[in-house]
Design a protein around this motif. Sequence first.
Motif, PDB file in Angstrom:
ATOM      1  N   MET A   1     -12.792  -9.032 -11.930  1.00 55.76           N
ATOM      2  CA  MET A   1     -13.083 -10.181 -12.838  1.00 55.76           C
ATOM      3  C   MET A   1     -14.300  -9.765 -13.526  1.00 55.76           C
ATOM      4  O   MET A   1     -15.039  -9.113 -13.003  1.00 55.76           O
ATOM      5  N   HIS A   5     -16.126 -10.897 -10.696  1.00 52.84           N
ATOM      6  CA  HIS A   5     -14.961 -11.047 -11.311  1.00 52.84           C
ATOM      7  C   HIS A   5     -16.256 -10.771 -10.806  1.00 52.84           C
ATOM      8  O   HIS A   5     -15.704 -11.857 -10.316  1.00 52.84           O
ATOM      9  N   LYS A   7     -15.495 -13.011 -11.608  1.00 54.88           N
ATOM     10  CA  LYS A   7     -15.462 -12.519 -11.567  1.00 54.88           C
ATOM     11  C   LYS A   7     -15.811 -12.709 -11.756  1.00 54.88           C
ATOM     12  O   LYS A   7     -15.452 -12.570 -11.031  1.00 54.88           O
ATOM     13  N   THR A  12     -19.516 -13.295 -12.283  1.00 54.32           N
ATOM     14  CA  THR A  12     -19.100 -13.711 -11.976  1.00 54.32           C
ATOM     15  C   THR A  12     -19.901 -13.632 -11.172  1.00 54.32           C
ATOM     16  O   THR A  12     -19.789 -13.496 -10.228  1.00 54.32           O
ATOM     17  N   VAL A  91     -18.179 -13.885 -21.059  1.00 57.59           N
ATOM     18  CA  VAL A  91     -17.274 -13.506 -22.172  1.00 57.59           C
ATOM     19  C   VAL A  91     -17.452 -14.110 -23.738  1.00 57.59           C
ATOM     20  O   VAL A  91     -17.710 -13.543 -24.629  1.00 57.59           O
ATOM     21  N   GLU A 113     -14.446  -5.106 -19.185  1.00 57.35           N
ATOM     22  CA  GLU A 113     -15.093  -5.245 -20.557  1.00 57.35           C
ATOM     23  C   GLU A 113     -15.612  -3.832 -20.929  1.00 57.35           C
ATOM     24  O   GLU A 113     -15.755  -3.847 -21.959  1.00 57.35           O
ATOM     25  N   GLY A 216     -10.737 -18.575 -15.579  1.00 58.90           N
ATOM     26  CA  GLY A 216     -10.076 -17.116 -15.490  1.00 58.90           C
ATOM     27  C   GLY A 216     -10.036 -16.699 -14.145  1.00 58.90           C
ATOM     28  O   GLY A 216      -9.554 -15.558 -13.632  1.00 58.90           O
ATOM     29  N   TRP A 220      -7.130 -14.233 -12.022  1.00 58.25           N
ATOM     30  CA  TRP A 220      -7.715 -12.910 -11.218  1.00 58.25           C
ATOM     31  C   TRP A 220      -7.110 -12.994  -9.772  1.00 58.25           C
ATOM     32  O   TRP A 220      -6.816 -11.928  -9.545  1.00 58.25           O
ATOM     33  N   GLN A 435      -9.742 -10.180 -19.115  1.00 58.46           N
ATOM     34  CA  GLN A 435     -10.266 -11.634 -19.058  1.00 58.46           C
ATOM     35  C   GLN A 435      -9.415 -12.588 -19.742  1.00 58.46           C
ATOM     36  O   GLN A 435      -9.123 -13.810 -19.165  1.00 58.46           O
ATOM     37  N   TYR A 438      -6.556 -13.515 -17.746  1.00 56.90           N
ATOM     38  CA  TYR A 438      -6.652 -14.262 -16.478  1.00 56.90           C
ATOM     39  C   TYR A 438      -6.758 -15.527 -16.916  1.00 56.90           C
ATOM     40  O   TYR A 438      -6.254 -16.545 -16.273  1.00 56.90           O
TER      41      TYR A 438
END
Length: 476
Positions: A1, A5, A7, A12, A91, A113, A216, A220, A435, A438
């Motif tokens: 994540m 994650h 996340k 995360t 994000v 990412e 998210g 996940w 992401q 999720y």
Amino acid sequence: MKKGHTKNLTATLALTLLFSAGLAGCGGGSNEKNAGGKTETAGNQQVTIKVSNWPKPNEEAKIAQYEQVMAKMKANYPEIIVAKDEWGYDVSSFLPKAASGQLPTVYETFFTETSKIIKANYAADITDTMKKYGYDKAINPDLLKMVTKDDKYYGIPKDGYVIGMLYNMNLFKEAGLLDDKGIPKFPKTYEELAETAQIIKQKTGKAGMFLPTKSGQGGWMFMNIAWAYGAEFEKQVDGKWQAVFNSPEAAAALQYVKDLKWKYDVLPDNNLVDVTNDMFRLFGTDQVAMSFGTNDWSPVIQQQTKMSKDNVAMSALPVGPIGKPVTLLGGGLYMFSPNVTPEQIDAGFKWLKTYGFTPESSEEALTGWDIEKKTLSDQGLIVGPYGLRIWTDEKRIGEEQKILDKYNNVNLDLFRDYMDNGSKGMRAEEPVNAQELYQKLDIVLQTVLTDKNADPQQILDRAAEEFQRDYLDKVK
């Protein structure tokens, strides 16, 4: 994540709080007195870097650790100025910071990412410095692939994790589910997990199982269940990506989640929950007995709830209908802002070395690792259990283990199944828009948990169609 994650959940994800050593730094330009982050002084040049994911005021153990590292940094590298930044990767906030040139010198992100960031040119090429300090030869090559493009390195894998199961010892004891050695009777299959959760609910009145459904984090964790049922999520056909998570296998996995709510009645009453705000609190206060998680979550839960270090156990994930282990492999990495100078990159590596994130195995290089574990132990936080090893050098691994053994403060038999079996059946996160996937799956979970008559197959058909249209069709 997150970690998480998360996340960084830390993800995360505030999840990389402890074992994952979360650091990040800021891209130089706008905050420096001279181009490249150099400040002219009498007789020498100072280099300024900004380190993000700095511990917040309530993270006492982490603050104490950072203070010791900062003191060592000042003693060894007086020319380097380290500026603090509490920002961590998210994000939604990343793109505005990146587009405006405000990224920290060194910042953290997730494996999911990486390709997106590299493609957008928001990470510096750090190949020369990686080779200078030997990171290219010392880190798991499978993880290095995630930060490599055209034989150049754009990041440093900093941690890896596999999802396991966390158990609340107090509730398992109250439900009569400890063996004669005081170890929880770990469920070996997902059906056993549901049955165990039901026993706990009946014996204690508390939720037997926690499953996140937002931020998210629901998607996940659901991925682990779906894979165990034989589901797939993305497939590349003739060079194009296809959403395939509306299969009968995925529908069966979603039906399982629905049954946790409507058949077994083992989930918390609130259907809109996440890990950091809900699971940590409920697990740490004996309100929920089981949850998916990673080995670095427990110390964070302890800090937030004052839970006893002896109230946690871990195992590998249960096995699903496919009959073999499967667990999500995730992790985080460090990246450097694209507008940094070579001097700032070098300073960032020196910060990481001082922190203890270095392939070296000398006593000096391991000081940061020792400080971290001692600080955790002094705070009464769990030390001893380990997850994935990021280094390949056996000497470095051996020296780290010696430090873990020195500060170990829990019964490792409570974590043995996770340490020995948790990495079996590892699967990397989906390669495209993970992401966003999720978050789409969060909605799917919320739907079956709030509507007793919801049809899992119809819900997944609609979700796959939307994900295909909104994301995969746009992949170039």
